[in-house]
Motif scaffolding. Structure first.
Motif, PDB file in Angstrom:
ATOM      1  N   GLU A 192       0.089   4.266  -0.755  1.00  0.00           N
ATOM      2  CA  GLU A 192       0.581   2.927  -1.115  1.00  0.00           C
ATOM      3  C   GLU A 192       1.718   3.016  -2.142  1.00  0.00           C
ATOM      4  O   GLU A 192       2.691   2.275  -2.092  1.00  0.00           O
ATOM      5  N   CYS A 193       1.576   3.926  -3.096  1.00  0.00           N
ATOM      6  CA  CYS A 193       2.613   4.067  -4.136  1.00  0.00           C
ATOM      7  C   CYS A 193       3.921   4.569  -3.543  1.00  0.00           C
ATOM      8  O   CYS A 193       5.006   4.155  -3.975  1.00  0.00           O
ATOM      9  N   VAL A 194       3.819   5.433  -2.553  1.00  0.00           N
ATOM     10  CA  VAL A 194       5.030   5.964  -1.900  1.00  0.00           C
ATOM     11  C   VAL A 194       5.782   4.824  -1.221  1.00  0.00           C
ATOM     12  O   VAL A 194       7.000   4.701  -1.325  1.00  0.00           O
ATOM     13  N   GLU A 195       5.006   3.966  -0.549  1.00  0.00           N
ATOM     14  CA  GLU A 195       5.607   2.800   0.132  1.00  0.00           C
ATOM     15  C   GLU A 195       6.270   1.878  -0.878  1.00  0.00           C
ATOM     16  O   GLU A 195       7.327   1.291  -0.620  1.00  0.00           O
ATOM     17  N   ALA A 196       5.628   1.726  -2.030  1.00  0.00           N
ATOM     18  CA  ALA A 196       6.119   0.756  -3.020  1.00  0.00           C
ATOM     19  C   ALA A 196       7.337   1.254  -3.792  1.00  0.00           C
ATOM     20  O   ALA A 196       8.135   0.466  -4.299  1.00  0.00           O
ATOM     21  N   CYS A 197       7.502   2.555  -3.869  1.00  0.00           N
ATOM     22  CA  CYS A 197       8.569   3.125  -4.708  1.00  0.00           C
ATOM     23  C   CYS A 197       9.955   2.862  -4.103  1.00  0.00           C
ATOM     24  O   CYS A 197      10.216   3.237  -2.965  1.00  0.00           O
ATOM     25  N   PRO A 198      10.864   2.235  -4.877  1.00  0.00           N
ATOM     26  CA  PRO A 198      12.185   1.911  -4.313  1.00  0.00           C
ATOM     27  C   PRO A 198      13.173   3.080  -4.367  1.00  0.00           C
ATOM     28  O   PRO A 198      14.250   2.993  -3.799  1.00  0.00           O
ATOM     29  N   SER A 199      12.800   4.173  -5.044  1.00  0.00           N
ATOM     30  CA  SER A 199      13.807   5.223  -5.260  1.00  0.00           C
ATOM     31  C   SER A 199      13.406   6.593  -4.705  1.00  0.00           C
ATOM     32  O   SER A 199      14.018   7.597  -5.049  1.00  0.00           O
ATOM     33  N   GLU A 200      12.371   6.605  -3.882  1.00  0.00           N
ATOM     34  CA  GLU A 200      11.894   7.861  -3.281  1.00  0.00           C
ATOM     35  C   GLU A 200      11.530   8.919  -4.332  1.00  0.00           C
ATOM     36  O   GLU A 200      11.712  10.119  -4.127  1.00  0.00           O
ATOM     37  N   ALA A 201      11.051   8.445  -5.466  1.00  0.00           N
ATOM     38  CA  ALA A 201      10.587   9.380  -6.495  1.00  0.00           C
ATOM     39  C   ALA A 201       9.231   9.961  -6.112  1.00  0.00           C
ATOM     40  O   ALA A 201       8.851  11.033  -6.588  1.00  0.00           O
ATOM     41  N   LEU A 202       8.510   9.248  -5.269  1.00  0.00           N
ATOM     42  CA  LEU A 202       7.201   9.719  -4.810  1.00  0.00           C
ATOM     43  C   LEU A 202       7.297  10.091  -3.335  1.00  0.00           C
ATOM     44  O   LEU A 202       7.958   9.398  -2.550  1.00  0.00           O
ATOM     45  N   GLU A 203       6.617  11.166  -2.996  1.00  0.00           N
ATOM     46  CA  GLU A 203       6.642  11.602  -1.599  1.00  0.00           C
ATOM     47  C   GLU A 203       5.281  12.172  -1.233  1.00  0.00           C
ATOM     48  O   GLU A 203       4.693  12.924  -2.020  1.00  0.00           O
ATOM     49  N   MET A 204       4.781  11.812  -0.060  1.00  0.00           N
ATOM     50  CA  MET A 204       3.511  12.368   0.400  1.00  0.00           C
ATOM     51  C   MET A 204       3.816  13.498   1.382  1.00  0.00           C
ATOM     52  O   MET A 204       4.449  13.265   2.418  1.00  0.00           O
ATOM     53  N   LEU A 205       3.398  14.701   1.037  1.00  0.00           N
ATOM     54  CA  LEU A 205       3.603  15.834   1.932  1.00  0.00           C
ATOM     55  C   LEU A 205       2.338  15.985   2.764  1.00  0.00           C
ATOM     56  O   LEU A 205       1.295  16.361   2.234  1.00  0.00           O
ATOM     57  N   GLY A 206       2.446  15.653   4.033  1.00  0.00           N
ATOM     58  CA  GLY A 206       1.295  15.745   4.915  1.00  0.00           C
ATOM     59  C   GLY A 206       0.689  14.385   5.185  1.00  0.00           C
ATOM     60  O   GLY A 206       0.722  13.498   4.331  1.00  0.00           O
ATOM     61  N   LYS A 207       0.159  14.258   6.392  1.00  0.00           N
ATOM     62  CA  LYS A 207      -0.394  12.977   6.825  1.00  0.00           C
ATOM     63  C   LYS A 207      -1.545  13.256   7.787  1.00  0.00           C
ATOM     64  O   LYS A 207      -1.431  14.151   8.640  1.00  0.00           O
ATOM     65  N   VAL A 208      -2.625  12.513   7.626  1.00  0.00           N
ATOM     66  CA  VAL A 208      -3.727  12.644   8.581  1.00  0.00           C
ATOM     67  C   VAL A 208      -3.369  11.797   9.808  1.00  0.00           C
ATOM     68  O   VAL A 208      -3.053  10.612   9.681  1.00  0.00           O
ATOM     69  N   MET A 209      -3.371  12.439  10.969  1.00  0.00           N
ATOM     70  CA  MET A 209      -2.976  11.729  12.198  1.00  0.00           C
ATOM     71  C   MET A 209      -4.007  11.970  13.300  1.00  0.00           C
ATOM     72  O   MET A 209      -4.648  13.023  13.345  1.00  0.00           O
ATOM     73  N   SER A 210      -4.116  11.006  14.193  1.00  0.00           N
ATOM     74  CA  SER A 210      -5.039  11.170  15.323  1.00  0.00           C
ATOM     75  C   SER A 210      -4.274  11.768  16.506  1.00  0.00           C
ATOM     76  O   SER A 210      -3.039  11.752  16.550  1.00  0.00           O
ATOM     77  N   VAL A 211      -5.039  12.276  17.458  1.00  0.00           N
ATOM     78  CA  VAL A 211      -4.432  12.809  18.679  1.00  0.00           C
ATOM     79  C   VAL A 211      -3.591  11.727  19.336  1.00  0.00           C
ATOM     80  O   VAL A 211      -2.454  11.963  19.758  1.00  0.00           O
ATOM     81  N   SER A 212      -4.103  10.505  19.409  1.00  0.00           N
ATOM     82  CA  SER A 212      -3.328   9.453  20.099  1.00  0.00           C
ATOM     83  C   SER A 212      -2.051   9.094  19.347  1.00  0.00           C
ATOM     84  O   SER A 212      -1.032   8.815  19.973  1.00  0.00           O
ATOM     85  N   GLU A 213      -2.066   9.160  18.024  1.00  0.00           N
ATOM     86  CA  GLU A 213      -0.813   8.905  17.281  1.00  0.00           C
ATOM     87  C   GLU A 213       0.232   9.991  17.585  1.00  0.00           C
ATOM     88  O   GLU A 213       1.419   9.698  17.746  1.00  0.00           O
ATOM     89  N   LEU A 214      -0.238  11.228  17.661  1.00  0.00           N
ATOM     90  CA  LEU A 214       0.704  12.313  17.963  1.00  0.00           C
ATOM     91  C   LEU A 214       1.234  12.194  19.396  1.00  0.00           C
ATOM     92  O   LEU A 214       2.421  12.420  19.652  1.00  0.00           O
TER      93      LEU A 214
END
Ligand code: SF4
Ligand code: SF4
Length: 295
Positions: free
Chosen positions: A85-107
């Motif tokens: 949520e904080c990454v989404e809210a940040c206007p300056s890309e100071a926060l970044e999430m490395l890695g994401k949990v994804m489902s087979v159907s999303e991939l």
């Protein structure tokens, strides 16, 4: 297993198997190679990074956080839910999430976007890492779904896993891109954190199954670029019946990621020049091996 952790999806790749491909990079790796260009891949969990130079001090991340993990002064990783949520809210890309949990159907949804390119080029999907065998059940499920959709599947692997795991995963793919780093086990351990016996044994067992396999050798200047090592790789390739070897010259592109992860980049290797690459290519070719530079 229907969900896994992925740290990158790279579209239009021309170097990770035949044709135009989408490469899915799984998080998690049992090795810790000194030259790794994807240090964010080692830990299986997603990782939240903060670049203070980019921060505007606006406090939007604090307001967005549902767990009270952020304050103006600190970030409490024990409280963090890795929700992003904080990454989404940040206007300056100071926060970044490395890695994401994804489902087979999303991939599958991502992969299907480029079906026309796969069909026109003989391409498909490559599962890479990190080490995809760490999340092997997820890899198997994904590969099966890809095949149900008549998509070509390549596995890129270090081969460092129990044979029972390797066997189950390679059954589901069309081609294995198999990494060989150093033929001397002690040197291998020094630079990657693990010995090479299991890797070499698994390569020979894969060869026995007659699965289509290519060896990939990262050329890490001053670490594995001596003639003895490359000759040993050539002899091993012949023993395994592998006729194609890809040479991948080392680069320092990943160095900036270390800073972001607050890790030290300690690799003192150099990038091999054209002469060195051609000399090493010549050694392999003298064993009747088809060599490609860059995969
Ligand atoms: S990832 Fe979610 S829980 Fe963690 S600090 Fe950001 S908003 Fe808070
Ligand atoms: S939202 Fe981004 S720019 Fe604003 S305080 Fe948080 S990290 Fe800094």
């Amino acid at each position: 297993m229907d969900k896994g952790t992925v740290f990158n999806i790279q579209r239009y790749s021309l170097h990770d198997g035949p044709g135009i491909r989408t490469v899915i990079f799984f998080k998690g790796c049992p090795l810790n190679c000194e030259w790794c260009s994807n240090p964010e891949s080692i830990d299986i969990k997603p990782h939240l990074t903060f670049t203070p130079e980019k921060c505007l001090g606006c406090g939007r991340c604090i307001a967005a956080c549902p767990a009270g993990a952020r304050s103006a002064e600190s970030y409490n990783s024990d409280r963090c839910l890795l929700c992003g949520e904080c990454v989404e809210a940040c206007p300056s890309e100071a926060l970044e999430m490395l890695g994401k949990v994804m489902s087979v159907s999303e991939l599958l949804e991502e992969v299907e976007k480029d079906r026309m390119f796969y069909e026109s080029s003989g391409g498909g999907v490559t599962i890479s890492g990190g080490e995809a065998l760490v999340q092997w059940k997820f890899a198997v499920n994904l590969m099966r779904e890809l095949h149900k959709r008549y998509l070509d599947v390549v596995l890129e692997t270090t081969g460092f896993a129990p044979w029972e795991t390797v066997k189950r995963v390679i059954k589901e793919c069309d081609l294995v891109l198999y990494d060989l780093k150093h033929m001397d086990s002690e040197i291998h351990r020094k630079y990657t954190g693990v010995p090479n016996e299991l890797i070499l044994r698994n390569a020979l067992k894969i060869a026995e199954t007659e699965k289509n396999m290519i060896f990939r050798v990262p050329l890490i200047g001053g670490i594995n670029t001596d003639e003895d090592n490359v000759s040993a790789i050539a002899r091993f390739s012949l023993k395994a019946g592998v006729k194609v070897v890809h040479l991948l010259p080392y680069h320092r592109f990943g160095e900036s990621k270390y800073k972001k992860l607050k890790k030290e980049y300690s690799c003192g290797a150099f990038t091999p020049d054209d002469k060195m690459i051609n000399d090493l290519k010549g050694i392999l070719e003298s064993f009747d091996i088809d060599v490609r530079i860059g995969g």
